[in-house]
Design a protein around this motif. Structure first.
Motif, mmCIF file in Angstrom:
data_model
loop_
_atom_site.group_PDB
_atom_site.id
_atom_site.type_symbol
_atom_site.label_atom_id
_atom_site.label_comp_id
_atom_site.label_asym_id
_atom_site.label_seq_id
_atom_site.Cartn_x
_atom_site.Cartn_y
_atom_site.Cartn_z
ATOM 1 N N UNK A 72 0.974 -1.074 -0.123
ATOM 2 C CA UNK A 72 0.200 0.095 0.105
ATOM 3 C C UNK A 72 0.906 1.215 0.002
ATOM 4 N N UNK A 73 0.492 2.227 -0.885
ATOM 5 C CA UNK A 73 1.332 3.578 -0.619
ATOM 6 C C UNK A 73 1.241 4.187 0.425
ATOM 7 N N UNK A 74 0.412 3.893 1.211
ATOM 8 C CA UNK A 74 0.111 4.545 2.656
ATOM 9 C C UNK A 74 0.136 6.074 2.410
ATOM 10 N N UNK A 75 -0.312 6.422 1.499
ATOM 11 C CA UNK A 75 -0.568 7.981 1.147
ATOM 12 C C UNK A 75 -1.045 8.930 2.591
ATOM 13 N N UNK A 76 -2.390 8.237 2.948
ATOM 14 C CA UNK A 76 -2.990 8.975 4.141
ATOM 15 C C UNK A 76 -2.470 8.374 5.184
ATOM 16 N N UNK A 137 2.902 16.425 27.348
ATOM 17 C CA UNK A 137 1.421 16.413 26.407
ATOM 18 C C UNK A 137 1.881 15.563 25.086
ATOM 19 N N UNK A 138 1.229 14.484 24.962
ATOM 20 C CA UNK A 138 1.642 13.573 23.826
ATOM 21 C C UNK A 138 0.352 13.776 23.010
ATOM 22 N N UNK A 139 0.987 14.189 21.751
ATOM 23 C CA UNK A 139 -0.249 14.409 20.466
ATOM 24 C C UNK A 139 0.244 13.228 19.308
ATOM 25 N N UNK A 140 -0.649 12.603 19.015
ATOM 26 C CA UNK A 140 -0.362 11.602 17.765
ATOM 27 C C UNK A 140 -1.254 12.210 16.990
ATOM 28 N N UNK A 141 -0.580 12.210 15.774
ATOM 29 C CA UNK A 141 -1.119 12.727 14.427
ATOM 30 C C UNK A 141 -1.357 11.522 13.317
ATOM 31 N N UNK A 142 -2.303 11.122 12.826
ATOM 32 C CA UNK A 142 -2.574 9.792 12.038
ATOM 33 C C UNK A 142 -3.648 10.234 11.021
ATOM 34 N N UNK A 143 -3.253 9.996 9.726
ATOM 35 C CA UNK A 143 -4.143 10.079 8.549
ATOM 36 C C UNK A 143 -4.693 11.574 8.472
ATOM 37 N N UNK A 144 -3.862 12.296 8.219
ATOM 38 C CA UNK A 144 -4.032 13.686 8.041
ATOM 39 C C UNK A 144 -4.097 14.213 6.431
ATOM 40 N N UNK A 145 -4.244 13.226 5.658
ATOM 41 C CA UNK A 145 -4.360 13.651 4.233
ATOM 42 C C UNK A 145 -5.649 13.837 3.220
ATOM 43 N N UNK A 247 -5.982 20.515 0.686
ATOM 44 C CA UNK A 247 -6.560 21.764 1.830
ATOM 45 C C UNK A 247 -6.184 20.827 3.229
ATOM 46 N N UNK A 248 -6.117 19.658 3.160
ATOM 47 C CA UNK A 248 -5.834 18.844 4.185
ATOM 48 C C UNK A 248 -4.274 19.167 4.968
ATOM 49 N N UNK A 249 -3.355 19.293 3.968
ATOM 50 C CA UNK A 249 -1.981 19.778 4.286
ATOM 51 C C UNK A 249 -1.946 21.161 4.907
ATOM 52 N N UNK A 250 -2.985 21.981 4.472
ATOM 53 C CA UNK A 250 -3.128 23.380 4.864
ATOM 54 C C UNK A 250 -3.673 23.464 6.239
ATOM 55 N N UNK A 251 -4.629 22.712 6.524
ATOM 56 C CA UNK A 251 -5.394 22.621 7.774
ATOM 57 C C UNK A 251 -4.261 22.115 8.742
ATOM 58 N N UNK A 252 -3.589 21.019 8.447
ATOM 59 C CA UNK A 252 -2.500 20.250 9.452
ATOM 60 C C UNK A 252 -1.245 21.131 9.629
#
Length: 267
Positions: A72-76, A137-145, A247-252
């Motif tokens: 899988x490319x795993x793009x998101x 403070x632990x922040x996990x970011x997953x599937x931001x695309x 737009x997702x990259x801008x929001x992230x």
């Protein structure tokens, strides 16, 4: 409007050595990126200048897993978040003043199907506990695309956790809600989602939240209990460049930039 760089396409190619890609990207920006090897998994730690930290404020540990399922490319899942964090790391390195960010790219999240202890990040969180690093403070970011709505994962805490832990977790969750609400222009949701690396930290007594993105119409579907198309793309060849929304990259980027400026007094 954000244009997804050509190097992102290299990152999601099936032949990419993703650990080397991440290290080279950071090294080319003048940042050291040593590997923390634990139980066969290679986590990448980003070293920022010491003058960008202050003991007066909480450390914000920010995490995204860079592994992906085979074929899988795993793009998101989870290249978009990783690439956004790489771009953020370069911005942070040039930031004047204190950001207090501890940035780690984790390995082995996709191997966690047998429970939290099989996640690659579990030994990392256990190392945090062993070293007494319990108050980040632990922040996990997953599937931001994909999507234009920031989503805070609903968390069911394990039975038997202390009231002190619950209080600390609720404080962190409130900060995360405020963060994504502000960055999202007031638009955000909290939904039940699959656990990410936040599960490993919670299991080791360290509060952690997970943030993802979804398109507005899919939020409506999720609230109705219907299928969520974004999630159905995970672990398939359709999790590709064409499935992403710039737009997702801008929001992230907005979320991350505001996170860098957040300061919570330690203690």
């Amino acid at each position: 409007m954000y244009i997804i760089p050509e190097s992102f396409q290299q990152f999601i190619s099936l032949e990419c050595d993703r650990k080397t890609f991440i290290q080279n990207y950071l090294n080319n920006a003048g940042l050291d990126a040593p590997v923390i090897s634990l139980e066969g998994k290679n986590h990448i730690y980003v070293k920022f200048p010491q003058n960008q930290y202050s003991a007066s404020f909480k450390i914000k540990t920010v995490i995204a897993h860079y592994d992906r399922v085979p074929d899988s490319p795993g793009a998101n899942d989870n290249s978009a978040a990783v690439y956004s964090l790489l771009e953020w790391a370069v911005r942070l390195s040039k930031m004047q003043g204190v950001h207090n960010v501890r940035l780690i790219f984790t390995d082995g999240e996709e191997l966690g199907s047998e429970g939290v202890v099989s996640q690659g990040s579990y030994p990392l969180a256990a190392l945090f506990r062993k070293l007494g690093i319990m108050n980040d403070d632990v922040y996990v970011f997953d599937c931001m695309g994909r999507g234009d709505v920031p989503v805070l994962t609903e968390t069911v805490l394990p039975k038997g956790v202390s009231q002190q832990f619950i209080s600390r977790f609720c404080d962190l969750e409130a900060r995360a809600q405020k963060l994504i609400q502000s960055a999202g222009g007031g638009k955000w949701f909290s939904l039940p989602c699959n656990y990410s690396d936040n599960a490993s930290f919670i299991a080791n007594g360290i509060p952690a939240v997970a943030i993802t993105l979804l398109p507005s119409d899919e939020i409506t579907s999720a609230l109705r209990g219907e299928g969520v198309p974004t999630w159905e793309l995970f672990h398939t060849m359709k999790d590709n460049l064409e499935s992403l929304t710039p737009v997702s990259f801008e929001l992230t980027a907005r979320i991350l930039n505001q996170l860098a400026l957040m300061k919570t007094f330690a203690g």
